[in-house]
Design a protein around this motif. Structure first.
Motif, PDB file in Angstrom:
ATOM      1  N   VAL A 523       0.869  -1.177   0.000  1.00  0.00           N
ATOM      2  CA  VAL A 523       0.000   0.000   0.000  1.00  0.00           C
ATOM      3  C   VAL A 523       0.905   1.225   0.000  1.00  0.00           C
ATOM      4  O   VAL A 523       1.779   1.362   0.866  1.00  0.00           O
ATOM      5  CB  VAL A 523      -0.914   0.017   1.239  1.00  0.00           C
ATOM      6  CG1 VAL A 523      -1.938   1.143   1.132  1.00  0.00           C
ATOM      7  CG2 VAL A 523      -1.606  -1.328   1.429  1.00  0.00           C
ATOM      8  N   GLU A 524       0.690   2.114  -0.968  1.00  0.00           N
ATOM      9  CA  GLU A 524       1.574   3.265  -1.121  1.00  0.00           C
ATOM     10  C   GLU A 524       0.772   4.548  -1.261  1.00  0.00           C
ATOM     11  O   GLU A 524      -0.387   4.534  -1.679  1.00  0.00           O
ATOM     12  CB  GLU A 524       2.462   3.091  -2.352  1.00  0.00           C
ATOM     13  CG  GLU A 524       3.397   1.895  -2.269  1.00  0.00           C
ATOM     14  CD  GLU A 524       4.182   1.697  -3.551  1.00  0.00           C
ATOM     15  OE1 GLU A 524       5.423   1.638  -3.475  1.00  0.00           O
ATOM     16  OE2 GLU A 524       3.550   1.609  -4.627  1.00  0.00           O
ATOM     17  N   SER A 525       1.425   5.649  -0.931  1.00  0.00           N
ATOM     18  CA  SER A 525       0.852   6.972  -1.143  1.00  0.00           C
ATOM     19  C   SER A 525       1.339   7.502  -2.488  1.00  0.00           C
ATOM     20  O   SER A 525       2.543   7.474  -2.764  1.00  0.00           O
ATOM     21  CB  SER A 525       1.291   7.926  -0.031  1.00  0.00           C
ATOM     22  OG  SER A 525       0.985   9.262  -0.370  1.00  0.00           O
ATOM     23  N   ALA A 529       3.125  10.455   1.034  1.00  0.00           N
ATOM     24  CA  ALA A 529       2.711  11.032   2.313  1.00  0.00           C
ATOM     25  C   ALA A 529       2.945  10.071   3.474  1.00  0.00           C
ATOM     26  O   ALA A 529       2.988  10.492   4.629  1.00  0.00           O
ATOM     27  CB  ALA A 529       1.236  11.429   2.255  1.00  0.00           C
ATOM     28  N   PHE A 530       3.062   8.768   3.200  1.00  0.00           N
ATOM     29  CA  PHE A 530       3.370   7.793   4.246  1.00  0.00           C
ATOM     30  C   PHE A 530       4.313   6.739   3.683  1.00  0.00           C
ATOM     31  O   PHE A 530       4.438   6.569   2.468  1.00  0.00           O
ATOM     32  CB  PHE A 530       2.095   7.147   4.809  1.00  0.00           C
ATOM     33  CG  PHE A 530       1.228   6.442   3.789  1.00  0.00           C
ATOM     34  CD1 PHE A 530       1.524   5.154   3.348  1.00  0.00           C
ATOM     35  CD2 PHE A 530       0.092   7.064   3.282  1.00  0.00           C
ATOM     36  CE1 PHE A 530       0.720   4.503   2.424  1.00  0.00           C
ATOM     37  CE2 PHE A 530      -0.721   6.423   2.353  1.00  0.00           C
ATOM     38  CZ  PHE A 530      -0.406   5.139   1.922  1.00  0.00           C
ATOM     39  N   GLU A 531       4.986   6.044   4.586  1.00  0.00           N
ATOM     40  CA  GLU A 531       5.900   4.982   4.189  1.00  0.00           C
ATOM     41  C   GLU A 531       5.117   3.828   3.560  1.00  0.00           C
ATOM     42  O   GLU A 531       4.006   3.522   4.000  1.00  0.00           O
ATOM     43  CB  GLU A 531       6.670   4.461   5.407  1.00  0.00           C
ATOM     44  CG  GLU A 531       7.657   5.449   5.997  1.00  0.00           C
ATOM     45  CD  GLU A 531       8.831   5.695   5.067  1.00  0.00           C
ATOM     46  OE1 GLU A 531       9.336   4.715   4.473  1.00  0.00           O
ATOM     47  OE2 GLU A 531       9.230   6.862   4.925  1.00  0.00           O
ATOM     48  N   PRO A 532       5.668   3.159   2.542  1.00  0.00           N
ATOM     49  CA  PRO A 532       4.981   1.988   1.971  1.00  0.00           C
ATOM     50  C   PRO A 532       4.666   0.962   3.055  1.00  0.00           C
ATOM     51  O   PRO A 532       5.462   0.731   3.973  1.00  0.00           O
ATOM     52  CB  PRO A 532       5.995   1.450   0.963  1.00  0.00           C
ATOM     53  CG  PRO A 532       6.815   2.647   0.578  1.00  0.00           C
ATOM     54  CD  PRO A 532       6.920   3.470   1.830  1.00  0.00           C
ATOM     55  N   PHE A 533       3.490   0.356   2.935  1.00  0.00           N
ATOM     56  CA  PHE A 533       2.982  -0.558   3.959  1.00  0.00           C
ATOM     57  C   PHE A 533       2.689  -1.904   3.305  1.00  0.00           C
ATOM     58  O   PHE A 533       1.868  -1.995   2.389  1.00  0.00           O
ATOM     59  CB  PHE A 533       1.709   0.034   4.575  1.00  0.00           C
ATOM     60  CG  PHE A 533       1.108  -0.783   5.680  1.00  0.00           C
ATOM     61  CD1 PHE A 533       1.700  -0.836   6.926  1.00  0.00           C
ATOM     62  CD2 PHE A 533      -0.073  -1.492   5.478  1.00  0.00           C
ATOM     63  CE1 PHE A 533       1.138  -1.580   7.954  1.00  0.00           C
ATOM     64  CE2 PHE A 533      -0.643  -2.235   6.493  1.00  0.00           C
ATOM     65  CZ  PHE A 533      -0.033  -2.281   7.740  1.00  0.00           C
ATOM     66  N   VAL A 534       3.374  -2.949   3.757  1.00  0.00           N
ATOM     67  CA  VAL A 534       3.247  -4.275   3.157  1.00  0.00           C
ATOM     68  C   VAL A 534       2.209  -5.086   3.930  1.00  0.00           C
ATOM     69  O   VAL A 534       2.214  -5.117   5.169  1.00  0.00           O
ATOM     70  CB  VAL A 534       4.599  -5.011   3.162  1.00  0.00           C
ATOM     71  CG1 VAL A 534       4.435  -6.450   2.665  1.00  0.00           C
ATOM     72  CG2 VAL A 534       5.608  -4.259   2.293  1.00  0.00           C
TER      73      VAL A 534
END
Length: 572
Positions: A523-525, A529-534
């Motif tokens: 999950v990316e901005s 705006a936020f760090e990538p989230f796996v």
């Protein structure tokens, strides 16, 4: 948490040293250190550890000012549902009502009479004794509180009842203690100087209050997961044990709460330390950024969407059940919205099925009679005579508005996408089996029968509640479908299939998602705006309303393969 390395310490000696430094910086002749506690925190242990290390001039326990246990029992009795083992009525009580005004005043006089040195006050409601020159809040996740009930390690608020069954303690906590404590906690969050985490009594941690608040503000700027918990069940299966790599020694796992912020906890990372606090603290502290303005206006500081797992793979049927209509749950239990649900099939074995709705031309009187006969020990209830059993396969979606008879059958792995109320299940038939404690599980026939919507027959169910898939759009490497929920329910669900990045937007409301197909996605901005989230297969995650645009695409071992997410949000 950014710049949080020095904000948290671990171990009672380090905790005492940090508090000692704080007291010294005040350079005051007298300092009152108040440790306010959530129900279930071991107040005696906290007081003992701090007293031994801080050597205060005066030590007071807030519990000494409580009403007698008998008086507290009388106070809470109207909200406990009499002899009902499961249901009560949500109370409107407040923390001061549990205390004796004269005893409180006596403790206050002791504080006032102490001319110098450190005064330590510990316990639930401790801030009634003194507001505190330094305020520490001892918090506890509700799941850990439940485990302490099971281990006979905790009493209910104002009671001496740890030998009571864990189920009855839970009922009292749900309808009374947690409501009282949350009302008391909400206005204190902004005033916390420190927060104490004793979820693991062997590794207590103390974090600066402002660092915790900063962490909660950071959490609503990005996707996150809450801490899941798993529990066995009489019908429990084996799927979660394998897929989630759980303890192999457990007999089964039937439940997983993967996104129920009322019960789950949240981890804030301060340096190399994980600080655990209830997810509800985030809901209380950042409701608008988390939920969105319109959702907050409708539900207040309550998180309205629930994702949990029901595992019957290699297990048995769930109970034959129904949930209360809105007016029923309001009038009988004090909840302002009800337990609308749905079953999304993450996986299914051969022959899996779901009981849903009623047979055409159902004889309601005969069904009620047969339910009573079965409950009284007579012939087993012939479920398929009255409720159709629909074949179920992976990625099917069954919608269950309140009042609809239902039951997930064996060999199913259900992702339950539902409204947050979660204990209001009226079991009408439990297949003649015993619970994990060796006793029959509670049956609530009168409640159940009063809520059955008899017009929801087989034909109606087929048209309205099963696989109501509607294509909505597509793009390069992705497509979107609406899958529910029913028009009577306030939750909208969307499924996205994708091999390439798929754009999403919160549209001003909280999103809850689960990766229902594919090993891994990221999950990316779009504007960083936020760090990538796996996220990994079957993991649920929350995207706060404040995030706005985000995108999801396959990553790692899933690159080049089709993935899918189920997304839920509140219709506004």
């Amino acid at each position: 948490m950014p710049t949080g390395d020095q904000a948290c310490v671990q171990g009672w000696s380090a905790i005492a040293e940090r508090l000692r430094e704080t007291v010294a910086k005040r350079a005051a002749r007298k300092t009152v250190l108040v440790v306010e506690c959530y129900p279930g925190v071991d107040e005696h242990a906290v007081l003992g550890e701090l007293q031994a290390r801080l050597q205060p001039a005066l030590v007071l326990s807030a519990a000494d000012a409580l009403l007698s246990p008998q008086a507290v029992d009388t106070l809470v009795s109207p909200f406990l549902g009499g002899n009902d083992p499961v249901f009560g009525f949500l109370c409107g009580l407040t923390m001061p009502q549990f205390f004796d005004p004269e005893k409180l005043e006596a403790l206050r006089r002791q504080v006032a009479a102490q001319p110098t040195g450190l005064v330590l006050v510990v316990g639930c409601g401790a801030r009634q004794v003194h507001e505190g020159d330094v305020l520490v809040y001892g918090d506890l996740a509700r799941w850990e509180a439940q485990l302490r009930f099971r281990r006979n390690e905790a009493d209910n608020l104002g009671a001496h009842n740890r030998s009571l069954s864990a189920g009855l303690q839970y009922k009292r906590a749900f309808f009374v203690d947690w409501r009282v404590a949350d009302r008391w906690k909400r206005p204190l969050i902004a005033k916390w100087d420190f927060v104490l985490d004793t979820n693991n009594p062997q590794e207590p941690k103390l974090a600066e209050g402002e660092a915790v608040r900063r962490g909660l503000r950071h959490a609503v700027s990005r996707p996150f997961r809450v801490v899941p918990f798993f529990d066995p069940a009489p019908w429990g299966g084996q799927w979660m044990r394998e897929v989630c790599n759980l303890d192999r020694s457990a007999k089964n796992y039937g439940w997983c709460f993967d996104c129920v912020p009322e019960e789950n906890s949240l981890l804030l990372g301060f340096g190399n330390r994980a600080f655990e606090l209830p997810s509800l603290d985030l809901v209380f502290e950042q409701p608008r950024a988390l939920l969105g303005e319109k959702v907050h206006a409708r539900f207040g500081d309550e998180f309205p969407i629930r994702f949990d797992f029901l595992d019957t793979m290699g297990g048995g049927n769930l109970s034959f059940q129904v949930h209360p209509l809105t007016e029923y749950i309001q009038h009988h239990f004090g909840m302002h919205y009800t337990q609308d649900e749905s079953y999304y099939l993450l996986d299914a074995g051969a022959g899996a099925g779901v009981y849903l709705g009623l047979q055409n031309e159902v004889d309601s009187a005969a069904m009620v009679r047969d339910l009573h006969v079965a409950q009284s020990g007579g012939a087993s209830f012939p479920a398929e005579k009255y409720a159709p059993r629909w074949p179920a396969k992976k990625h099917d979606h069954f919608l269950i508005p309140a009042g609809t008879v239902h039951c997930s059958g064996a060999d199913s792995m259900v992702l339950e996408i539902s409204a947050t109320p979660y204990i209001f299940t009226f079991k009408m038939w439990d297949w003649g089996r015993l619970g994990l404690d060796g006793k029959p599980r509670p049956i609530h026939l009168d409640h159940g029968i009063a809520n059955i919507q008899w017009e929801r027959t087989k034909d109606w169910t087929r048209r309205n509640l099963i696989n109501r898939f509607e294509p909505l759009g597509s793009g390069d490497g992705w497509r979107e479908e609406r899958t529910g929920l029913h028009a009577c329910e306030f939750i909208e669900t969307r499924r996205h299939w994708f091999t390439k990045p798929v754009p999403h937007h919160t549209q001003g409301g909280v999103n809850v998602l689960n990766l229902v197909e594919g090993r891994e996605s990221i999950v990316e901005s779009p504007d960083r705006a936020f760090e990538p989230f796996v996220v990994h297969y079957a993991e649920t995650f929350i995207v706060p309303a404040a995030v706005g645009p985000y995108r999801i695409q396959p990553s790692g071992p899933a690159e080049g393969h089709e993935c899918a997410t189920m997304k839920a949000f509140v219709r506004t």
